[in-house]
Every structure is written in C-alpha cells, then in structure tokens.
Design an enzyme around this catalytic site. Structure first.
Site, PDB file in Angstrom:
ATOM      1  N   ASP A   9       0.873  -1.188   0.000  1.00  0.00           N
ATOM      2  CA  ASP A   9       0.000   0.000   0.000  1.00  0.00           C
ATOM      3  C   ASP A   9       0.904   1.230   0.000  1.00  0.00           C
ATOM      4  O   ASP A   9       2.115   1.144   0.207  1.00  0.00           O
ATOM      5  CB  ASP A   9      -0.904   0.000   1.247  1.00  0.00           C
ATOM      6  CG  ASP A   9      -1.882   1.181   1.249  1.00  0.00           C
ATOM      7  OD1 ASP A   9      -2.378   1.563   0.173  1.00  0.00           O
ATOM      8  OD2 ASP A   9      -2.133   1.742   2.337  1.00  0.00           O
ATOM      9  N   SER A  10       0.281   2.395  -0.218  1.00  0.00           N
ATOM     10  CA  SER A  10       1.046   3.633  -0.115  1.00  0.00           C
ATOM     11  C   SER A  10       1.477   3.878   1.331  1.00  0.00           C
ATOM     12  O   SER A  10       2.503   4.502   1.584  1.00  0.00           O
ATOM     13  CB  SER A  10       0.185   4.806  -0.579  1.00  0.00           C
ATOM     14  OG  SER A  10      -1.031   4.831   0.160  1.00  0.00           O
ATOM     15  N   CYS A  73      -4.480  -1.551  -2.052  1.00  0.00           N
ATOM     16  CA  CYS A  73      -4.657  -0.116  -2.245  1.00  0.00           C
ATOM     17  C   CYS A  73      -5.587   0.085  -3.436  1.00  0.00           C
ATOM     18  O   CYS A  73      -5.266  -0.357  -4.552  1.00  0.00           O
ATOM     19  CB  CYS A  73      -3.290   0.522  -2.517  1.00  0.00           C
ATOM     20  SG  CYS A  73      -3.368   2.281  -2.890  1.00  0.00           S
ATOM     21  N   GLU A 151      -3.165   7.202   9.312  1.00  0.00           N
ATOM     22  CA  GLU A 151      -1.704   7.145   9.480  1.00  0.00           C
ATOM     23  C   GLU A 151      -1.329   7.529  10.917  1.00  0.00           C
ATOM     24  O   GLU A 151      -0.513   6.872  11.556  1.00  0.00           O
ATOM     25  CB  GLU A 151      -1.019   8.103   8.488  1.00  0.00           C
ATOM     26  CG  GLU A 151      -1.073   7.655   7.039  1.00  0.00           C
ATOM     27  CD  GLU A 151      -0.154   6.474   6.730  1.00  0.00           C
ATOM     28  OE1 GLU A 151       0.917   6.378   7.329  1.00  0.00           O
ATOM     29  OE2 GLU A 151      -0.541   5.652   5.871  1.00  0.00           O
ATOM     30  N   CYS A 184     -11.130   2.879   0.306  1.00  0.00           N
ATOM     31  CA  CYS A 184      -9.712   3.150   0.543  1.00  0.00           C
ATOM     32  C   CYS A 184      -9.345   2.272   1.724  1.00  0.00           C
ATOM     33  O   CYS A 184     -10.061   2.255   2.732  1.00  0.00           O
ATOM     34  CB  CYS A 184      -9.498   4.626   0.882  1.00  0.00           C
ATOM     35  SG  CYS A 184      -7.837   4.983   1.511  1.00  0.00           S
ATOM     36  N   HIS A 186      -7.225   2.480   3.939  1.00  0.00           N
ATOM     37  CA  HIS A 186      -6.954   3.163   5.208  1.00  0.00           C
ATOM     38  C   HIS A 186      -8.211   3.258   6.080  1.00  0.00           C
ATOM     39  O   HIS A 186      -8.122   3.296   7.308  1.00  0.00           O
ATOM     40  CB  HIS A 186      -6.458   4.594   4.955  1.00  0.00           C
ATOM     41  CG  HIS A 186      -4.995   4.696   4.637  1.00  0.00           C
ATOM     42  ND1 HIS A 186      -4.471   4.304   3.433  1.00  0.00           N
ATOM     43  CD2 HIS A 186      -3.946   5.165   5.373  1.00  0.00           C
ATOM     44  CE1 HIS A 186      -3.160   4.531   3.430  1.00  0.00           C
ATOM     45  NE2 HIS A 186      -2.811   5.056   4.596  1.00  0.00           N
TER      46      HIS A 186
HETATM   47  N1  DGL Z   1      -4.854   3.130   0.925  1.00  0.00           N
HETATM   48  C1  DGL Z   1      -4.983   3.708  -0.362  1.00  0.00           C
HETATM   49  C2  DGL Z   1      -6.252   3.224  -1.073  1.00  0.00           C
HETATM   50  O1  DGL Z   1      -6.798   2.176  -0.783  1.00  0.00           O
HETATM   51  C3  DGL Z   1      -4.903   5.208  -0.525  1.00  0.00           C
HETATM   52  C4  DGL Z   1      -4.157   6.101   0.361  1.00  0.00           C
HETATM   53  C5  DGL Z   1      -3.424   7.229  -0.375  1.00  0.00           C
HETATM   54  O2  DGL Z   1      -4.067   8.192  -0.838  1.00  0.00           O
HETATM   55  O3  DGL Z   1      -2.223   7.103  -0.484  1.00  0.00           O
HETATM   56  O4  DGL Z   1      -6.717   3.866  -1.983  1.00  0.00           O
END
Ligand code: DGL
Length: 258
Positions: A9-10, A73, A151, A184, A186
């Site tokens: 993931d990012s 992600c 985060e 997302c 996150h």
């Molecule tokens: N966790 C990422 C997703 O599922 C996105 C987070 C980011 O914007 O870096 O899209």
C-alpha cells in the site's frame, strides 16, 4: 522456494487487508511494504503513479523474496494492475471498491463510495458502477483527509473527530442512503470512529474479506508461516515499529527504489 505473500500500500492502509488475510490464511507468511515516502497516492497524477507503483513493487518483491503480491490499495489497483502483471511473474491480487456487494445488499438502492480523490474519479470505478450498480444512486465522496487520520492512529496518535465529521458530513445529502463503501484501505482502520462521526446510521462495506478469499485461491505458498514477517518502507519508520507489531510484522527496514 516458498516465499511470503507481500502486501503493498502507499501507507498503513494495507494493514486492514492484512487483518483479513490473517483471518482467512492463518498459516501464511506475510510481508508488508508501503511507499510512505510518496504518501498520499490519492492526490497524485496517474502517469507518475503507474511508474512509481511498478518500481516500488518490483523492488519490494525482490527484497522480500515474495511469491505472491497483494495490492492492498484501491488507488493503485484501479490504475496499475495491468502494468504490475506485465512487470512481475508472480500472481498479483488487486483491490477494487466493494461496489458490487454494496449494490447487492442495499435495501434503498442508495449507496455511497468513500475513497480518495483519484479512486472516485477513475474510469475503472465508473465501469464498476456501470456493471454492478446500474440500478443504484451512487454518491461519490472523496475523503483524502481520512488517510492522514489513519496514518496518525496507527502511530499511536489520537483521532481528530472534527476531521472525521467534516469528511463524512456530505453523506447527509442523500437521506435514503443506507450503505457506505470504504473504498480506501486506510478507512477500515478507523473502524467504529467513522460510524460514530457519520451523519446517519449506515452499513459499512469494505473489500478485505473478498481480497483474502481471492488471495487464498491464487497464493503460491499459503502455508509457509515462519513467524514475524518483514516490513519495508520507502520513507520514515518513526512510530511504525509499534504500529506494525500487532499485525505480526518486524520493525520496518528501508526499501531502496531504483
Ligand atoms: N490506501 C490507499 C487506497 O486504498 C490510498 C491512500 C493514499 O491516498 O495514499 O486507496
């Protein structure tokens, strides 16, 4: 030789997918990589992102000796899955917003997609809506500030409820809305705080279990458990050792991306 399933993931969002993978594949060796030097992905240009995602995943797969890649992600998957599959010779499992299950379970046919700016506006997302929710009214809501909240939360910080409320307030525009897609990875990490900050009572749907089921079908070594997995970061590791430990990962090491 059997290698771990590498979850990418990012940032820390992929940990919500790790939780689902641990439930479905308790004997699997997992490794984790996040491109936190370039976080957030959700507001970056597409062409740059594709190149970066392929470079990070290629380097991480090599360093971790992974034999399966899970792109945990939505922002990366709705853009770069094809490029990743071309660049890598191992199975690649993607993450897509859970539009299909949300459309199936909604009673009112009014659903919302809560995701990054990139994901809500992607053609890939439009195709999912056209294919699986043509009968639904779909409210698309970009909620990028929730990425930073997740985060901070994983690093032991506290949540800013005003940020959560502001991000979710537009859901009130549709009084018949009954189902919200967490598009997302996150966002599931924020768990019940999202429900508490929302302007209504909704069913929340994410992709974690579906990704874990798909991974169980394609993973090359789903039973190679050997204790704590490696974790890799491209940026700062501050606060992440403690954040990653409950998910079964060793403190992060630096990944160098060519
Ligand atoms: N966790 C990422 C997703 O599922 C996105 C987070 C980011 O914007 O870096 O899209």
């Amino acid at each position: 030789m059997a290698g771990p399933i590498l979850v990418f993931d990012s940032g820390v969002g992929g940990l919500s997918v790790v939780a689902a993978l641990r439930r479905h594949l308790p004997d699997a060796a997992l490794a984790y990589v996040c491109d936190n030097a370039m976080l957030p992905y959700g507001t970056r240009p597409d062409a740059w992102l594709v190149e970066r995602i392929v470079a990070v995943c290629r380097a991480a797969v090599a360093q971790a000796g992974a034999d399966t890649l899970v792109v945990a992600c939505n922002t990366a998957s709705t853009l770069a899955l094809e490029g990743l599959r071309e660049a890598l010779s191992i199975p690649v499992v993607g993450t897509v917003p859970a539009i299909k299950p949300a459309a199936q379970q909604s009673r009112s046919g009014h659903i919302a997609l809560l995701a990054t700016s990139a994901t809500v506006s992607r053609p890939y997302t439009q195709r999912l809506i056209d294919s699986f929710a043509p009968h639904c009214r779909v409210l698309r809501l970009a909620a990028d500030p929730l990425v930073a909240e997740a985060e901070a939360w994983i690093r032991g910080g506290s949540l800013d409820v005003t940020v959560l409320r502001a991000a979710l307030a537009p859901l009130a525009a549709d009084p018949r809305l009954d189902t919200v897609i967490l598009g997302c990875t996150h966002f599931p990490l924020l768990g019940s705080a999202l429900a508490a900050a929302a302007p209504g009572d909704y069913d929340w749907v994410d992709s974690g279990d579906a990704i874990a089921r798909r991974t169980a079908q394609v993973a090359l070594s789903p039973d190679a458990w050997r204790g704590r997995g490696a974790s890799l970061v491209t940026g700062s590791a501050v606060g992440l050792g403690d954040g990653f430990a409950p998910f079964g990962f060793a403190p992060p090491a630096l990944l160098r991306v060519p």
